[in-house]
Design a protein around this motif. Structure first.
Motif, PDB file in Angstrom:
ATOM      1  N   SER A   4      49.121 -35.219  -9.422  1.00  0.00           N
ATOM      2  CA  SER A   4      49.071 -35.453 -10.730  1.00  0.00           C
ATOM      3  C   SER A   4      47.341 -35.739 -10.954  1.00  0.00           C
ATOM      4  O   SER A   4      47.380 -35.399 -10.099  1.00  0.00           O
ATOM      5  N   LYS A   5      47.439 -35.757 -12.416  1.00  0.00           N
ATOM      6  CA  LYS A   5      46.217 -35.928 -12.811  1.00  0.00           C
ATOM      7  C   LYS A   5      46.737 -36.810 -13.207  1.00  0.00           C
ATOM      8  O   LYS A   5      46.905 -38.145 -12.996  1.00  0.00           O
ATOM      9  N   VAL A   6      45.138 -37.188 -13.010  1.00  0.00           N
ATOM     10  CA  VAL A   6      44.985 -39.357 -12.904  1.00  0.00           C
ATOM     11  C   VAL A   6      44.000 -39.816 -13.795  1.00  0.00           C
ATOM     12  O   VAL A   6      42.844 -38.865 -14.387  1.00  0.00           O
ATOM     13  N   TYR A   7      44.684 -40.461 -14.633  1.00  0.00           N
ATOM     14  CA  TYR A   7      44.329 -40.744 -15.840  1.00  0.00           C
ATOM     15  C   TYR A   7      44.116 -43.010 -16.502  1.00  0.00           C
ATOM     16  O   TYR A   7      44.624 -43.581 -15.561  1.00  0.00           O
ATOM     17  N   VAL A   8      42.858 -43.278 -16.754  1.00  0.00           N
ATOM     18  CA  VAL A   8      42.895 -44.688 -16.345  1.00  0.00           C
ATOM     19  C   VAL A   8      43.075 -45.103 -18.136  1.00  0.00           C
ATOM     20  O   VAL A   8      42.509 -44.631 -18.970  1.00  0.00           O
ATOM     21  N   VAL A   9      44.344 -45.902 -18.186  1.00  0.00           N
ATOM     22  CA  VAL A   9      45.274 -46.155 -19.293  1.00  0.00           C
ATOM     23  C   VAL A   9      44.434 -47.457 -19.685  1.00  0.00           C
ATOM     24  O   VAL A   9      45.348 -48.084 -20.933  1.00  0.00           O
ATOM     25  N   GLY A  10      44.142 -48.256 -18.526  1.00  0.00           N
ATOM     26  CA  GLY A  10      43.865 -49.668 -19.580  1.00  0.00           C
ATOM     27  C   GLY A  10      42.858 -50.102 -18.248  1.00  0.00           C
ATOM     28  O   GLY A  10      42.570 -49.997 -17.229  1.00  0.00           O
ATOM     29  N   VAL A  11      42.283 -50.813 -19.017  1.00  0.00           N
ATOM     30  CA  VAL A  11      40.284 -51.622 -18.382  1.00  0.00           C
ATOM     31  C   VAL A  11      40.749 -53.449 -18.994  1.00  0.00           C
ATOM     32  O   VAL A  11      40.582 -53.157 -19.722  1.00  0.00           O
ATOM     33  N   GLY A  12      40.188 -53.683 -17.762  1.00  0.00           N
ATOM     34  CA  GLY A  12      39.191 -54.942 -18.393  1.00  0.00           C
ATOM     35  C   GLY A  12      38.498 -55.819 -18.230  1.00  0.00           C
ATOM     36  O   GLY A  12      38.375 -55.578 -16.692  1.00  0.00           O
ATOM     37  N   MET A  13      37.685 -56.758 -17.386  1.00  0.00           N
ATOM     38  CA  MET A  13      36.566 -57.657 -16.860  1.00  0.00           C
ATOM     39  C   MET A  13      36.239 -59.002 -17.827  1.00  0.00           C
ATOM     40  O   MET A  13      36.687 -59.008 -19.215  1.00  0.00           O
ATOM     41  N   MET A  29      39.485 -65.870 -12.664  1.00  0.00           N
ATOM     42  CA  MET A  29      38.453 -64.440 -13.178  1.00  0.00           C
ATOM     43  C   MET A  29      40.355 -63.906 -12.473  1.00  0.00           C
ATOM     44  O   MET A  29      39.626 -62.492 -13.841  1.00  0.00           O
ATOM     45  N   VAL A  30      41.090 -63.053 -12.192  1.00  0.00           N
ATOM     46  CA  VAL A  30      41.973 -62.604 -11.822  1.00  0.00           C
ATOM     47  C   VAL A  30      42.797 -62.133 -12.622  1.00  0.00           C
ATOM     48  O   VAL A  30      42.781 -60.768 -13.243  1.00  0.00           O
ATOM     49  N   ARG A  31      43.397 -63.154 -13.174  1.00  0.00           N
ATOM     50  CA  ARG A  31      43.940 -63.020 -14.744  1.00  0.00           C
ATOM     51  C   ARG A  31      43.631 -62.178 -15.316  1.00  0.00           C
ATOM     52  O   ARG A  31      44.271 -61.930 -16.067  1.00  0.00           O
ATOM     53  N   GLU A  32      42.445 -63.121 -16.319  1.00  0.00           N
ATOM     54  CA  GLU A  32      41.445 -62.812 -16.470  1.00  0.00           C
ATOM     55  C   GLU A  32      41.533 -61.144 -17.792  1.00  0.00           C
ATOM     56  O   GLU A  32      41.642 -60.181 -18.036  1.00  0.00           O
ATOM     57  N   ALA A  33      40.688 -60.989 -16.199  1.00  0.00           N
ATOM     58  CA  ALA A  33      40.283 -59.322 -15.992  1.00  0.00           C
ATOM     59  C   ALA A  33      41.745 -58.226 -16.160  1.00  0.00           C
ATOM     60  O   ALA A  33      42.090 -57.884 -16.609  1.00  0.00           O
ATOM     61  N   GLY A  34      42.590 -58.944 -14.771  1.00  0.00           N
ATOM     62  CA  GLY A  34      43.711 -58.283 -14.811  1.00  0.00           C
ATOM     63  C   GLY A  34      44.964 -57.883 -16.259  1.00  0.00           C
ATOM     64  O   GLY A  34      45.493 -57.199 -16.820  1.00  0.00           O
ATOM     65  N   SER A 218      26.394 -62.678  -8.501  1.00  0.00           N
ATOM     66  CA  SER A 218      26.665 -62.856  -9.431  1.00  0.00           C
ATOM     67  C   SER A 218      28.774 -63.437  -9.357  1.00  0.00           C
ATOM     68  O   SER A 218      29.185 -62.955  -8.063  1.00  0.00           O
ATOM     69  N   ASP A 219      29.153 -63.774 -10.434  1.00  0.00           N
ATOM     70  CA  ASP A 219      30.729 -64.429 -10.097  1.00  0.00           C
ATOM     71  C   ASP A 219      31.159 -63.822 -11.468  1.00  0.00           C
ATOM     72  O   ASP A 219      30.653 -63.437 -12.800  1.00  0.00           O
ATOM     73  N   GLY A 220      32.488 -62.655 -11.117  1.00  0.00           N
ATOM     74  CA  GLY A 220      33.095 -62.103 -12.121  1.00  0.00           C
ATOM     75  C   GLY A 220      34.333 -61.455 -11.638  1.00  0.00           C
ATOM     76  O   GLY A 220      34.345 -60.631 -10.824  1.00  0.00           O
ATOM     77  N   ALA A 221      34.474 -60.466 -12.544  1.00  0.00           N
ATOM     78  CA  ALA A 221      36.768 -59.684 -12.150  1.00  0.00           C
ATOM     79  C   ALA A 221      36.306 -58.646 -13.064  1.00  0.00           C
ATOM     80  O   ALA A 221      35.849 -58.693 -14.089  1.00  0.00           O
TER      81      ALA A 221
END
Length: 396
Positions: A4-13, A29-34, A218-221
Motif C-alpha cells: 500500500s501507499k503510506v500516508y502521514v495523516v496526523g502529527v503532533g509534538m 509528554m506522550v499523552r500530549e504528543a499522541g 532535551s525532554d520532549g515527545a
C-alpha cells in the motif's frame, strides 16, 4: 503481499525543553504528543491497530506506559532504541506495517526524558556500542577528555578542513542559520538569534566546535499517525495526507571502518547510501526537494550531510552555506525548525519531530517558518552505532 501507499495523516509534538527544568514526566509528554496527532488526523485512538514507540533512556515497557495514556485497547505496542535515529526507526517500522498490508493505521511515537549535560554511558559492566568506532577513530586522532560525541564529529570536521579547506567560520554559519530559523518555532528549546561572532566566541567544546554549534540534551515527545490509501479514502483524510514516497534505513558497512576516515566513522557513508536508495525508489532527486530536515547534532554533521545527500559535490559543502543555498531565498531551506542545534534533541523524539515539521511544511501550515510552495521534502536522521534513516515525502 499487498503493498500500500503510506500516508502521514496526523502529527503532533510537545515543546522541547531543557531537562530538569520542570516536573513533566514521560507519560504526560506522550499523552500530549499522541493526542495532538490523533486530533490532527481526526481519528479516535480505537482506530490505531499497532503502535511503535521509540526512546533511548528508559526501562523496558515505557512505551506501553506512555501509550496507555491514550487508551487501553490491547493493541501490539513495540519498543525500539536506535540511538539518535530512534524516532525515525519507529517511523520506519510503522511504515513497513502499513506498506506491507499488515495494518491500515499505525501510531509511531518517540519521547525522551534526559539528564542535563553531555551524554554518558549507562552501563559500566559491558562493552559500549561505539567502542569499535572509537577504536577506529583513535588510529586517526588522539582521544581527549571532551564529550565523546562532540569529539567524534569535531574530528570529522577537522578532517574536512584539512582535505578541502573548509573553515571554522563555515561550520559556525550553519549554527547561526539554525538558531535564526528557530526564532520562529514555538516548539524549539532555544529561540534566541545569535550572531556569527557570538557562536564563534562561545565555549570551545572540541575544536572547531563551540557550544552554540552543539545540540543540547532535551525532554520532549513527538508522534505521527500513518495510514494506508484505503484508510485515507474511507475516512476522508485526503486533504491532510502527506505521502511517504520512499524511505530507507542503512546501518554501518565496511566503509565505516575501512576508509580510515573520521567522516566515514560518523556515518557519512550510511547517509549517502540511504539517500541514493531513496532517490531510486521514489523517482525523485535532490533537485526536486524544496525543504529538508536533517540531523545537525553538530554543525559539522549538517555540512557532511549536504554532501552525503548529493546537494553538492564532495568537499563543496562550505560553499552552500556561504552562498545562502540552505536558507530562505536559497535553493533549499534546511532545518526550518531550527534543527537539533536549536530546536533540541530528545533522542527518541527527534526523528518524529522532523516528520512533524515536514508534514506541516507540505500542508502549508508552518506559519512563520513556511517554505513557499513546498511540495517535496526530505528527512535525514542518524544514530551512531549505527543507523541512518532517510525519508522522502511529497504532497499527493
Amino acid at each position: 503481499m499487498t503493498v500500500s501507499k503510506v500516508y502521514v495523516v496526523g502529527v503532533g509534538m510537545t515543546p522541547f525543553r531543557k531537562p530538569g527544568r520542570d516536573e513533566i514526566d514521560y507519560p504526560e509528554m506522550v499523552r500530549e504528543a499522541g493526542k495532538k496527532a490523533l486530533d490532527d488526523a481526526g481519528v479516535a485512538y480505537s482506530a490505531i491497530e499497532q503502535a511503535v514507540v521509540g526512546y533511548v533512556y528508559g526501562d523496558s515497557t515505557c512505551g506501553q506506559r506512555g501509550v496507555y495514556e491514550l487508551g487501553l485497547t490491547g493493541i501490539p505496542i513495540s519498543n525500539v532504541n536506535n540511538n539518535c535515529s530512534t524516532g525515525s526507526t519507529a517511523l520506519f517500522l510503522a511504515r513497513q506495517l502499513v506498506q506491507g498490508g499488515l495494518a491500515d493505521c499505525v501510531l509511531a511515537l518517540g519521547f525522551e526524558k534526559m539528564q542535563p549535560g553531555s551524554l554518558t554511558a549507562q552501563f559500566g559492566d559491558r562493552e559500549q556500542p561505539l567502542m569499535r568506532h572509537l577504536a577506529a577513530l583513535s588510529e586517526l586522532y588522539e582521544l581527549t577528555a571532551a564529550p565523546m560525541a562532540a569529539q567524534m564529529f569535531a574530528d570529522a570536521g577537522r578532517e574536512h578542513m584539512a582535505k578541502y579547506g573548509t573553515t571554522a567560520e563555515q561550520f559556525a554559519r550553519i549554527a547561526e542559520k539554525n538558531h535564526r530559523h528557530s526564532a520562529n518555532n514555538p516548539y524549539a528549546q532555544f529561540q534566541t538569534i545569535y550572531s556569527l561572532e557570538e557562536i564563534l566566541g562561545s565555549t570551545m567544546i572540541h575544536e572547531p566546535l563551540t557550544k552554540l554549534q552543539c545540540s543540547p540534551t532535551s525532554d520532549g515527545a513527538a508522534a505521527a499517525i500513518l495510514a494506508s490509501e484505503r484508510f485515507v479514502n474511507e475516512h476522508g483524510l485526503a486533504d491532510r495526507a502527506i505521502e511517504i514516497a520512499a524511505q530507507e534505513m542503512v546501518t554501518d558497512t565496511t566503509a565505516t571502518f575501512d576508509d580510515r576516515s573520521a567522516i566515514s566513522i560518523v556515518g557519512a557513508q550510511m547517509s549517502k547510501l540511504a539517500a541514493q536508495r531513496v532517490y531510486q525508489k521514489s523517482g525523485l532527486t535532490i533537485a526536486d526537494v524544496d525543504v529538508i530536515e536533517l540531523h545537525d547534532c553538530f554543525s559539522v554533521n549538517e555540512l557532511l550531510t549536504y554532501e552525503a545527500l548529493g546537494m553538492c559535490g564532495e568537499g563543496e559543502g562550505g560553499g552552500l552555506i556561504d552562498r545562502g543555498d540552505t536558507t530562505y531565498g536559497g535553493r533549499w531551506v534546511v532545518n526550518p525548525s531550527g534543527g537539533l542545534i536549536s530546536k533540541g534533541h530528545p533522542l527518541g523524539a527527534t526523528g518524529l519531530a522532523q516528520c512533524t515539521e515536514l508534514t506541516w511544511q507540505l500542508r502549508g501550515t508552518a506559519d512563520a517558518r513556511q517554505v513557499p510552495g513546498a511540495t517535496v521534502a526530505l528527512q535525514h536522521n542518524i544514530g551512531l552505532g549505527g543507523a541512518a534513516v532517510v525519508t522522502m515525502y511529497k504532497k499527493p
